[in-house]
Design an enzyme around this catalytic site. Structure first.
Site, short mmCIF file in Angstrom:
data_model
loop_
_atom_site.label_atom_id
_atom_site.label_comp_id
_atom_site.label_asym_id
_atom_site.label_seq_id
_atom_site.Cartn_x
_atom_site.Cartn_y
_atom_site.Cartn_z
N SER A 42 -7.00 32.60 -2.25
CA SER A 42 -5.93 32.30 -2.93
C SER A 42 -5.10 31.94 -1.40
O SER A 42 -3.73 30.65 -1.95
CB SER A 42 -4.82 33.80 -2.19
OG SER A 42 -4.94 34.12 -1.39
N ASP A 333 5.19 35.41 1.86
CA ASP A 333 4.48 36.95 1.49
C ASP A 333 4.01 37.34 2.49
O ASP A 333 3.87 37.06 3.44
CB ASP A 333 4.07 37.02 0.22
CG ASP A 333 2.35 36.38 -0.16
OD1 ASP A 333 2.30 36.17 0.98
OD2 ASP A 333 2.77 37.00 -1.02
N HIS A 336 0.48 35.96 3.27
CA HIS A 336 0.04 34.20 2.74
C HIS A 336 1.46 32.96 3.04
O HIS A 336 2.00 33.72 3.41
CB HIS A 336 0.30 33.26 1.36
CG HIS A 336 -0.20 34.27 0.40
ND1 HIS A 336 -0.19 34.98 0.02
CD2 HIS A 336 -2.43 33.58 0.41
CE1 HIS A 336 -1.80 35.55 -0.72
NE2 HIS A 336 -2.46 34.72 -0.55
#
Ligand SMILES: *[C@@H]1O[C@H](CO)[C@@H](O)[C@H](O)[C@H]1NC(C)=O
Ligand SMILES: *[C@@H]1O[C@H](CO)[C@@H](O)[C@H](O)[C@H]1NC(C)=O
Ligand SMILES: *[C@@H]1O[C@H](CO)[C@@H](O)[C@H](O)[C@H]1NC(C)=O
Ligand SMILES: *[C@@H]1O[C@H](CO)[C@@H](O)[C@H](O)[C@H]1NC(C)=O
Ligand SMILES: *[C@@H]1O[C@H](CO)[C@@H](O)[C@H](O)[C@H]1NC(C)=O
Ligand SMILES: *[C@@H]1O[C@H](CO)[C@@H](O)[C@H](O)[C@H]1NC(C)=O
Length: 369
Positions: A42, A333, A336
């Site tokens: 990610s 978040d 991240h």
């Protein structure tokens, strides 16, 4: 913008030559331009998980993801651009699109295979992500298509001039702390890290066989200190998860040794492997020193440190908070970083001096053809 305009110019110029073969695929100008192939998780996924059968847990395709730069959710796990986006810009490339984006099949400037949640081990979030081996399979398809379109020689030139940007491993170490992993439980840390690096090494060797020479690895992400780990640590809320930190540091040491060995084995193999641990934990622990206000709490999420992974309200928990000014935050978040952090990392990685970190090349150097 300048890049986009010059691309259009090249395209119309070639079209006016009735798509002669040298224009059709890979022009003289592009031979001086390194392509960018992106693998990983990610930290690098530009939207591949929008197109696989998975759950919202592994996606970021709703507001406020993307709010800062794109102004719509692209599937990137941040408020804006990611490291590969900045690196593409510095390397004079357009954004490198996700491999699974419908209709995208022109790989002249590279392509992005990364998938949120993916690990080097097939067992990591199995069934919900595109694991590293599958990403390699996609790369092999791309290589075939390039050889078909450009011929063996030009395809080989493109692939050997290209830079291979890889971020993998974090999920292999993170997943066992949120789900049961018999693989993790039944191996020592040394063995487990050895498996992760072994798989990564296989992939590097396979890319090398197809012509790849220039590799760049993002290592040292302080996974034990992300808001979700800080929040969820039973009994010791607020501290980092030291076991994950130890795994990340072991991974970094083993990778560095492995790359040195590969450099001795594979002719022409070049790499960049800065350890971002200090770079990032500095921002987490002393945010004001680097122009941030908050290093520990996420901008978007709920619960302590906004460490519950609920940003956007699409993962079961519908209530969440969103900060007013995302540029003040290190984390967007629960896991991240923000675009601003990614930009700082990218600038450093692009330009860092060669001697100070023990790595052989910065990205600027790797992009030279
Ligand atoms: C692929 O993209 C490059 C760069 O934009 C362009 O020059 C080339 O013509 C494109 N090839 C095809 C088949 O569209
Ligand atoms: C997607 O996954 C779900 C749950 O695993 C399954 O029920 C469904 O059939 C899958 N859909 C496709 C198109 O594969
Ligand atoms: C990586 O490890 C898994 C075990 O988790 C194995 O099944 C897989 O084939 C390996 N992949 C590569 C590319 O070595
Ligand atoms: C792991 O498995 C045990 C028993 O099988 C269960 O009690 C526990 O909740 C599981 N933990 C996670 C994180 O899934
Ligand atoms: C957001 O924070 C940044 C960094 O502290 C600051 O420069 C900027 O003025 C702030 N923006 C707003 C709208 O308050
Ligand atoms: C790299 O350094 C040069 C010279 O100091 C500077 O002009 C350039 O903007 C820097 N590039 C990035 C991406 O930081």
């Amino acid at each position: 913008m300048a890049t986009l305009r010059s691309q259009i110019y090249i395209f119309t110029f070639c079209a006016s030559l009735f798509l002669q073969s040298s224009c059709y695929g890979y022009s003289e100008i592009q031979k001086k331009q390194a392509a960018l192939f992106v693998f990983g998780d990610s930290l690098f996924d530009a939207g591949n998980n929008n197109y696989i059968n998975t759950t919202t847990r592994y996606q970021a395709s709703w507001w406020p993801y993307g709010e800062t730069f794109f102004r719509y959710p692209t599937g990137r796990f941040s408020d804006g651009r990611l490291i590969p986006d900045f690196i593409a810009e510095y390397g004079n490339l357009p954004f490198v699109p996700p491999y699974l984006q419908p209709g995208f099949n022109n790989y002249t400037y590279g392509v992005n295979f990364a998938s949120g949640g993916a690990g080097a081990l097939a067992e990591t979030h199995q069934g919900f992500v595109i694991d590293l081996e599958t990403q390699l399979g996609y790369f092999k398809k791309v290589e075939k298509q390039l050889r078909h379109k450009l011929g063996d020689d030009e395809a080989h030139t493109l692939l050997s001039n290209a830079v291979y940007l890889i971020s993998i491993g974090a999920n292999d170490y993170y997943a066992p702390f949120i789900t049961n992993s018999s693989l993790f439980e039944s191996h020592s840390h040394e063995k487990y890290v050895g498996m992760v690096i072994g798989n990564l090494t296989n992939v590097v060797k396979e890319i090398y066989k197809k012509g790849g020479r220039k590799f760049a690895f993002a290592t040292g992400f302080p996974l034990g200190c992300v808001p979700s780990m800080r929040a969820l640590k039973p009994g010791k809320t607020g501290t980092c998860q030291e076991e994950i930190t130890a795994l990340v540091q072991l991974h970094t040491r083993v990778l560095e040794k492995t790359l040195l060995k590969l450099k001795g084995q594979l002719q022409g193999f070049r790499y960049s492997n800065p350890n971002f641990y200090t770079f990032l934990s500095g921002r987490i622990n002393n945010p004001t020193k680097y122009g941030f206000k908050e290093g520990k709490e996420a901008c978007c999420g709920s619960g302590p440190y906004r460490g519950i992974n609920s940003c956007g309200g699409k993962k079961g928990v519908t209530d969440y908070q969103l900060c007013d000014n995302v540029t003040e935050y290190v984390f967007f978040d629960s896991v991240h970083p923000t675009e601003r952090v990614y930009e700082q990392i990218s600038k450093f990685w692009w330009n860092q001096s060669l001697s100070s970190t023990g790595t052989y090349f910065n990205l600027k150097k790797l992009f030279e053809v």
